[in-house]
Motif scaffolding. Structure first.
Motif, mmCIF file in Angstrom:
data_model
loop_
_atom_site.group_PDB
_atom_site.id
_atom_site.type_symbol
_atom_site.label_atom_id
_atom_site.label_comp_id
_atom_site.label_asym_id
_atom_site.label_seq_id
_atom_site.Cartn_x
_atom_site.Cartn_y
_atom_site.Cartn_z
ATOM 1 N N LEU A 123 0.848 -1.192 0.000
ATOM 2 C CA LEU A 123 0.000 0.000 0.000
ATOM 3 C C LEU A 123 0.887 1.247 0.000
ATOM 4 O O LEU A 123 1.897 1.309 0.691
ATOM 5 C CB LEU A 123 -0.921 -0.002 1.217
ATOM 6 N N SER A 124 0.481 2.231 -0.765
ATOM 7 C CA SER A 124 1.293 3.426 -0.951
ATOM 8 C C SER A 124 1.029 4.452 0.134
ATOM 9 O O SER A 124 -0.060 4.524 0.711
ATOM 10 C CB SER A 124 0.995 4.034 -2.325
ATOM 11 N N GLY A 125 2.050 5.262 0.406
ATOM 12 C CA GLY A 125 1.916 6.340 1.368
ATOM 13 C C GLY A 125 1.276 7.571 0.739
ATOM 14 O O GLY A 125 1.179 7.689 -0.481
ATOM 15 N N GLY A 126 0.809 8.482 1.603
ATOM 16 C CA GLY A 126 0.221 9.716 1.111
ATOM 17 C C GLY A 126 -1.264 9.631 0.843
ATOM 18 O O GLY A 126 -1.821 10.497 0.159
ATOM 19 N N TYR A 127 -1.931 8.600 1.397
ATOM 20 C CA TYR A 127 -3.367 8.421 1.140
ATOM 21 C C TYR A 127 -4.101 8.143 2.453
ATOM 22 O O TYR A 127 -3.535 7.564 3.398
ATOM 23 C CB TYR A 127 -3.611 7.256 0.171
ATOM 24 N N PHE A 128 -5.376 8.562 2.502
ATOM 25 C CA PHE A 128 -6.261 8.247 3.612
ATOM 26 C C PHE A 128 -6.967 6.929 3.300
ATOM 27 O O PHE A 128 -7.465 6.725 2.195
ATOM 28 C CB PHE A 128 -7.303 9.355 3.815
ATOM 29 N N ARG A 129 -7.035 6.053 4.292
ATOM 30 C CA ARG A 129 -7.712 4.766 4.102
ATOM 31 C C ARG A 129 -8.558 4.452 5.322
ATOM 32 O O ARG A 129 -8.133 4.670 6.471
ATOM 33 C CB ARG A 129 -6.693 3.645 3.859
ATOM 34 N N ASN A 130 -9.756 3.910 5.072
ATOM 35 C CA ASN A 130 -10.665 3.505 6.137
ATOM 36 C C ASN A 130 -10.577 1.993 6.282
ATOM 37 O O ASN A 130 -10.980 1.247 5.382
ATOM 38 C CB ASN A 130 -12.099 3.936 5.802
ATOM 39 N N ILE A 131 -10.033 1.518 7.409
ATOM 40 C CA ILE A 131 -9.836 0.091 7.647
ATOM 41 C C ILE A 131 -10.515 -0.286 8.956
ATOM 42 O O ILE A 131 -10.160 0.239 10.026
ATOM 43 C CB ILE A 131 -8.336 -0.264 7.712
ATOM 44 N N ASN A 132 -11.497 -1.164 8.880
ATOM 45 C CA ASN A 132 -12.229 -1.625 10.071
ATOM 46 C C ASN A 132 -12.750 -0.459 10.908
ATOM 47 O O ASN A 132 -12.553 -0.404 12.130
ATOM 48 C CB ASN A 132 -11.344 -2.529 10.928
ATOM 49 N N ASN A 133 -13.393 0.510 10.223
ATOM 50 C CA ASN A 133 -14.024 1.666 10.864
ATOM 51 C C ASN A 133 -13.026 2.620 11.531
ATOM 52 O O ASN A 133 -13.391 3.392 12.420
ATOM 53 C CB ASN A 133 -15.062 1.218 11.906
ATOM 54 N N VAL A 134 -11.769 2.531 11.121
ATOM 55 C CA VAL A 134 -10.753 3.456 11.605
ATOM 56 C C VAL A 134 -10.147 4.162 10.393
ATOM 57 O O VAL A 134 -9.775 3.510 9.414
ATOM 58 C CB VAL A 134 -9.645 2.734 12.403
ATOM 59 N N THR A 135 -10.056 5.491 10.451
ATOM 60 C CA THR A 135 -9.492 6.264 9.354
ATOM 61 C C THR A 135 -8.009 6.524 9.618
ATOM 62 O O THR A 135 -7.647 7.105 10.653
ATOM 63 C CB THR A 135 -10.224 7.607 9.188
ATOM 64 N N TYR A 136 -7.181 6.052 8.683
ATOM 65 C CA TYR A 136 -5.738 6.217 8.794
ATOM 66 C C TYR A 136 -5.228 7.091 7.651
ATOM 67 O O TYR A 136 -5.780 7.076 6.548
ATOM 68 C CB TYR A 136 -5.010 4.868 8.714
ATOM 69 N N TYR A 137 -4.142 7.816 7.971
ATOM 70 C CA TYR A 137 -3.378 8.470 6.916
ATOM 71 C C TYR A 137 -2.033 7.760 6.834
ATOM 72 O O TYR A 137 -1.285 7.711 7.820
ATOM 73 C CB TYR A 137 -3.166 9.953 7.202
ATOM 74 N N PHE A 138 -1.741 7.192 5.673
ATOM 75 C CA PHE A 138 -0.497 6.450 5.493
ATOM 76 C C PHE A 138 0.639 7.439 5.224
ATOM 77 O O PHE A 138 0.691 8.081 4.170
ATOM 78 C CB PHE A 138 -0.636 5.465 4.332
ATOM 79 N N ILE A 139 1.559 7.538 6.180
ATOM 80 C CA ILE A 139 2.671 8.476 6.060
ATOM 81 C C ILE A 139 3.692 7.977 5.042
ATOM 82 O O ILE A 139 4.218 8.741 4.233
ATOM 83 C CB ILE A 139 3.340 8.682 7.435
ATOM 84 N N GLU A 140 3.970 6.670 5.078
ATOM 85 C CA GLU A 140 4.952 6.065 4.186
ATOM 86 C C GLU A 140 4.350 4.838 3.526
ATOM 87 O O GLU A 140 3.281 4.352 3.921
ATOM 88 C CB GLU A 140 6.209 5.661 4.970
ATOM 89 N N ASP A 141 5.059 4.320 2.538
ATOM 90 C CA ASP A 141 4.639 3.073 1.892
ATOM 91 C C ASP A 141 4.712 1.920 2.893
ATOM 92 O O ASP A 141 5.560 1.911 3.803
ATOM 93 C CB ASP A 141 5.533 2.751 0.693
ATOM 94 N N GLU A 142 3.826 0.962 2.687
ATOM 95 C CA GLU A 142 3.843 -0.245 3.516
ATOM 96 C C GLU A 142 5.139 -1.034 3.290
ATOM 97 O O GLU A 142 5.646 -1.134 2.172
ATOM 98 C CB GLU A 142 2.628 -1.098 3.139
ATOM 99 N N ARG A 143 5.659 -1.634 4.369
ATOM 100 C CA ARG A 143 6.835 -2.504 4.274
ATOM 101 C C ARG A 143 6.599 -3.728 5.150
ATOM 102 O O ARG A 143 6.304 -3.593 6.349
ATOM 103 C CB ARG A 143 8.113 -1.790 4.732
ATOM 104 N N ASN A 144 6.707 -4.904 4.548
ATOM 105 C CA ASN A 144 6.565 -6.166 5.291
ATOM 106 C C ASN A 144 5.257 -6.224 6.083
ATOM 107 O O ASN A 144 5.234 -6.581 7.261
ATOM 108 C CB ASN A 144 7.756 -6.373 6.227
ATOM 109 N N ASP A 145 4.173 -5.819 5.430
ATOM 110 C CA ASP A 145 2.837 -5.845 6.036
ATOM 111 C C ASP A 145 2.690 -4.869 7.202
ATOM 112 O O ASP A 145 1.733 -4.957 7.974
ATOM 113 C CB ASP A 145 2.466 -7.255 6.518
ATOM 114 N N THR A 146 3.622 -3.937 7.343
ATOM 115 C CA THR A 146 3.568 -2.950 8.418
ATOM 116 C C THR A 146 3.597 -1.550 7.819
ATOM 117 O O THR A 146 4.310 -1.299 6.838
ATOM 118 C CB THR A 146 4.751 -3.118 9.383
#
Length: 324
Positions: A123-146
């Motif tokens: 998953l790429s950084g710089g995007y807002f994502r709604n996961i399990n009713n929680v809104t996250y802003y991804f600061i960086e790209d995903e690495r190793n499922d984290t």
């Protein structure tokens, strides 16, 4: 002579149009589930090959309905139309369908597996994502499922302040049954109404066709009972003097047959399916059929539907001729 040629041309047009439509839908579907925001879509000749072979069984199941629509509209020379339709159905289910499965198995051995093509991207950084009713802003790209994210809003704790967190995406998103078809929650949320139940019906039909062919000729002949039932709807093309009504009956009949053959294998039908199986078999005599993955009760039910449709068509035709 013109009528058989017209039906053959109609068959070829339906096959070509079905391939083009199926290929378009498959590639769009594949790119939708594999797409990640900020990444480019995948497109290769291998995806086209998979699109062709994955949609051919669906096309073969629907072509008889398309031919019947044509015959309903053009009612001249009914005997030639019926003979041509019967020959086309035999060629479809006993030549083209098996040949497509043989080519499919041989071609799939030489190209990249669909699992490798569907390999999840980070998953790429710089995007807002709604996961399990929680809104996250991804600061960086995903690495190793984290992923390093900002927890902006939690529906279960709406008064909490935003926090910087490290989240393990496999627990948060990738193990979710409702989300496993899509690689990115953004794409999933934008296609929340995707008709997966319809695709499940066609996927079930395709997998059963592959399984039947791999289990031998007898298993394939039993699977072809659904083809016999679909083609037997031809008897209903003169059910009414209204062409539109006849077309609706053919459409409904095709959908009901495909849905029933899907419903038969659902977990919710397991008790009913076991009861029917025990009715047809005594203990110890079912081993041959289970070993070859043959559903003899379904074969009998499909054939019964086919006989019923044919009988309705014959009675209706005789009644109409008597009135005339």
């Amino acid at each position: 002579m013109k009528k058989p040629i017209a039906l053959i041309i109609d068959f070829l047009i339906l096959l070509g149009a079905g391939l083009a439509t199926g290929l378009f839908i498959y590639t769009q579907y594949f790119n939708s589930i594999s797409l990640v925001a900020g990444r480019s879509s995948q497109f290769s000749s291998e995806i086209i090959i998979y699109g062709i072979f994955e949609t051919l069984p669906i096309i073969f199941a629907l072509i008889p309905m398309g031919i019947m629509f044509y015959v309903i509209r053009h009612r001249k020379n009914p005997r030639a139309s019926f003979a041509t339709f019967s020959i086309l159905c035999v060629l479809l289910w006993f030549l083209l369908f098996p040949m497509s499965l043989i080519f499919r198995a041989n071609v799939y051995k030489t190209i990249t597996s669909i699992e490798a093509l569907e390999e999840k991207q980070n998953l790429s950084g710089g995007y807002f994502r709604n996961i399990n009713n929680v809104t996250y802003y991804f600061i960086e790209d995903e690495r190793n499922d984290t992923a390093n994210v900002l927890n902006l809003y939690d529906k279960s704790n709406p008064n909490a302040y935003a926090t910087n967190e490290q989240i393990y995406l496999f627990d948060k998103y990738k193990s979710s049954v409702s989300s496993e078809k899509f690689h990115d929650p953004i794409v999933k949320d934008s296609m929340i109404d995707f008709p997966f139940h319809i695709t499940d019906i066609f996927n079930s039909f395709r997998l059963r066709a592959i399984s039947a062919w791999s289990n031998g000729i007898l298993a394939w002949l039993c699977f072809c009972s659904v083809g016999l039932t679909l083609c037997s709807l031809y008897a209903l093309i003169r059910l009414s003097s209204w062409k539109l009504i006849n077309s609706v009956w053919i459409l409904l009949g095709t959908l009901i047959i495909l849905w029933f053959n899907y419903f038969y294998f659902l977990p919710v039908s397991s008790f009913w399916r076991q009861t029917v199986t025990e009715f047809f078999y005594s203990p110890g005599k079912i081993n041959f059929f289970t070993r070859n993955n043959i559903e003899l009760p379904l074969l009998i039910i499909n054939c019964a539907f086919g006989v019923a449709f044919t009988a309705i068509g014959i009675v209706t035709g005789a009644t109409m001729r008597h009135k005339q």
